[in-house]
Design a protein around this motif. Structure first.
Motif, mmCIF file in Angstrom:
data_model
loop_
_atom_site.group_PDB
_atom_site.id
_atom_site.type_symbol
_atom_site.label_atom_id
_atom_site.label_comp_id
_atom_site.label_asym_id
_atom_site.label_seq_id
_atom_site.Cartn_x
_atom_site.Cartn_y
_atom_site.Cartn_z
ATOM 1 N N THR A 266 -10.700 -3.992 9.641
ATOM 2 C CA THR A 266 -9.618 -4.182 8.684
ATOM 3 C C THR A 266 -9.275 -2.856 8.029
ATOM 4 O OG1 THR A 266 -10.411 -6.430 8.247
ATOM 5 C CG2 THR A 266 -8.848 -5.487 6.660
ATOM 6 N N GLN A 267 -7.995 -2.601 7.893
ATOM 7 C CA GLN A 267 -7.528 -1.388 7.220
ATOM 8 C C GLN A 267 -7.162 -1.730 5.783
ATOM 9 O OE1 GLN A 267 -4.206 -0.632 9.786
ATOM 10 N NE2 GLN A 267 -5.341 0.791 11.082
ATOM 11 N N VAL A 268 -7.631 -0.909 4.847
ATOM 12 C CA VAL A 268 -7.295 -1.093 3.433
ATOM 13 C C VAL A 268 -6.363 0.043 3.023
ATOM 14 C CG1 VAL A 268 -8.137 -1.348 1.077
ATOM 15 C CG2 VAL A 268 -9.506 -2.215 3.005
ATOM 16 N N TYR A 269 -5.187 -0.310 2.514
ATOM 17 C CA TYR A 269 -4.159 0.659 2.137
ATOM 18 C C TYR A 269 -3.908 0.647 0.632
ATOM 19 C CZ TYR A 269 -2.754 1.058 7.073
ATOM 20 O OH TYR A 269 -2.738 1.284 8.434
ATOM 21 N N GLN A 270 -3.596 1.819 0.100
ATOM 22 C CA GLN A 270 -3.089 1.902 -1.266
ATOM 23 C C GLN A 270 -1.609 1.586 -1.216
ATOM 24 O OE1 GLN A 270 -5.162 2.610 -3.958
ATOM 25 N NE2 GLN A 270 -3.407 1.826 -5.105
ATOM 26 N N ASN A 271 -1.165 0.664 -2.069
ATOM 27 C CA ASN A 271 0.238 0.253 -2.096
ATOM 28 C C ASN A 271 1.057 1.351 -2.784
ATOM 29 O OD1 ASN A 271 2.741 -0.960 -2.501
ATOM 30 N ND2 ASN A 271 1.868 -2.982 -2.883
ATOM 31 N N VAL A 272 1.794 2.120 -1.987
ATOM 32 C CA VAL A 272 2.574 3.237 -2.518
ATOM 33 C C VAL A 272 3.789 2.746 -3.299
ATOM 34 C CG1 VAL A 272 4.010 5.218 -1.854
ATOM 35 C CG2 VAL A 272 1.794 4.875 -0.777
ATOM 36 N N ARG A 273 4.298 1.576 -2.971
ATOM 37 C CA ARG A 273 5.478 1.064 -3.676
ATOM 38 C C ARG A 273 5.210 0.940 -5.169
ATOM 39 N NH1 ARG A 273 8.562 -3.790 -0.786
ATOM 40 N NH2 ARG A 273 6.889 -5.021 -1.729
#
Length: 284
Positions: A266-273
């Protein structure tokens, strides 16, 4: 000494680069490259991705972190990726390698060629003179894992070095259950790669990662088609559609970590929006 064939390629590449200056726009995409299962990106594809290096004096160390070009003087990465740099202004020792297709290439090389003698210009180095970490970076939860890096000099736009758009003209209310694109470098190959990931709910992410807690409020999870682990800093991208056609990529997330659990990665991303206002304020 360049062979005649490679000299012709070099002149052609210079001509293509000059053409791009007149045709420049952020988030450039080629629709035919969207519908492929190929994990290796084309040299001119996703030209906003670079590698973060550390200046060791007599050599440059690859930090195994990606950077994303957002304008001619600024790039994005994660706060975790820049922790190693204690000096946050001036001689930071951080260096961005941009226009890179194969991360093993040296900036001293005029051309980067594969075993079939297909060549692109070698990468360019840009010193980082200021590092700004998101003020609400949470060391305990890992939330707001973002950093803006300012370059010493403006980036020269070419066919292989361009920025990504920071927002779309019309964006969905939620990023959950969307099939999104990502790109960058990974631990399996030296060439720039790409892939697709389906974003999942926070509850599903908790299940996939076998975690006892939900991901932080400003982060989201992607379930990639392939289990290849990309470097932190890799951009997660949506597509701006205009007149019923895919027009350009825009940035929605930055990869902060990969989580292996059972048969899933699973990839965990920081929500840039959710960090756009902070980003825009620090681009001045």
């Amino acid at each position: 000494m360049l062979h005649s064939g490679k000299l012709v390629q070099l002149l052609t590449l210079a001509w293509l680069g000059a053409l791009t200056m007149a045709e420049f726009r952020c988030g450039r995409l080629d629709e035919k490259l969207l519908y492929t299962t190929n994990e290796q990106a084309e040299p001119s594809e996703n030209p906003w991705v670079g590698i973060l290096l550390e200046d060791q004096g007599n050599r440059y160390e690859n930090t195994r972190c990606s950077v994303v070009i957002i304008n001619e003087l600024h790039i994005l990465s994660t706060a975790t990726c820049v922790k190693r740099f204690s000096q946050r202004s001036g001689d930071t020792k951080a260096v961005a390698m941009l226009g890179v297709w194969d991360e093993t290439d040296s900036p001293e090389e005029e051309l980067s060629c594969n075993d079939k003698d297909f060549c692109v210009p070698g990468p360019e180095l840009y010193k980082v003179v200021e590092i700004k970490v998101h003020p609400q970076t949470d060391k305990d939860t890992g939330d707001n894992d973002l950093a803006i890096l300012r370059l010493e000099k403006p980036v020269e736009w070419t066919n292989w070095v361009q920025p990504i758009c920071l927002e779309g003209t019309s964006e969905p209310e939620t990023l959950t259950n969307r099939n999104l694109h990502y790109t960058g470098f990974n631990h399996m190959a030296s060439e720039k790669g790409k892939g697709l990931a389906m974003t999942v709910s926070t509850q599903k992410c908790k299940q996939l990662t076998s975690s006892s807690v939900l991901v932080p409020v400003n982060q989201l999870c992607g379930y990639p088609v392939k289990r290849t682990k990309f470097y932190p800093g890799a951009p997660l991208m949506d597509i701006d559609v205009r007149d019923e056609k895919p027009h350009n990529f825009y940035l929605v997330g930055i990869l902060v970590r990969n989580v292996d659990a059972g048969q899933a990665t699973t990839q965990v991303y920081q929500n840039v929006r959710r960090a756009r206002s902070w980003i825009m304020e620090n681009l001045k």
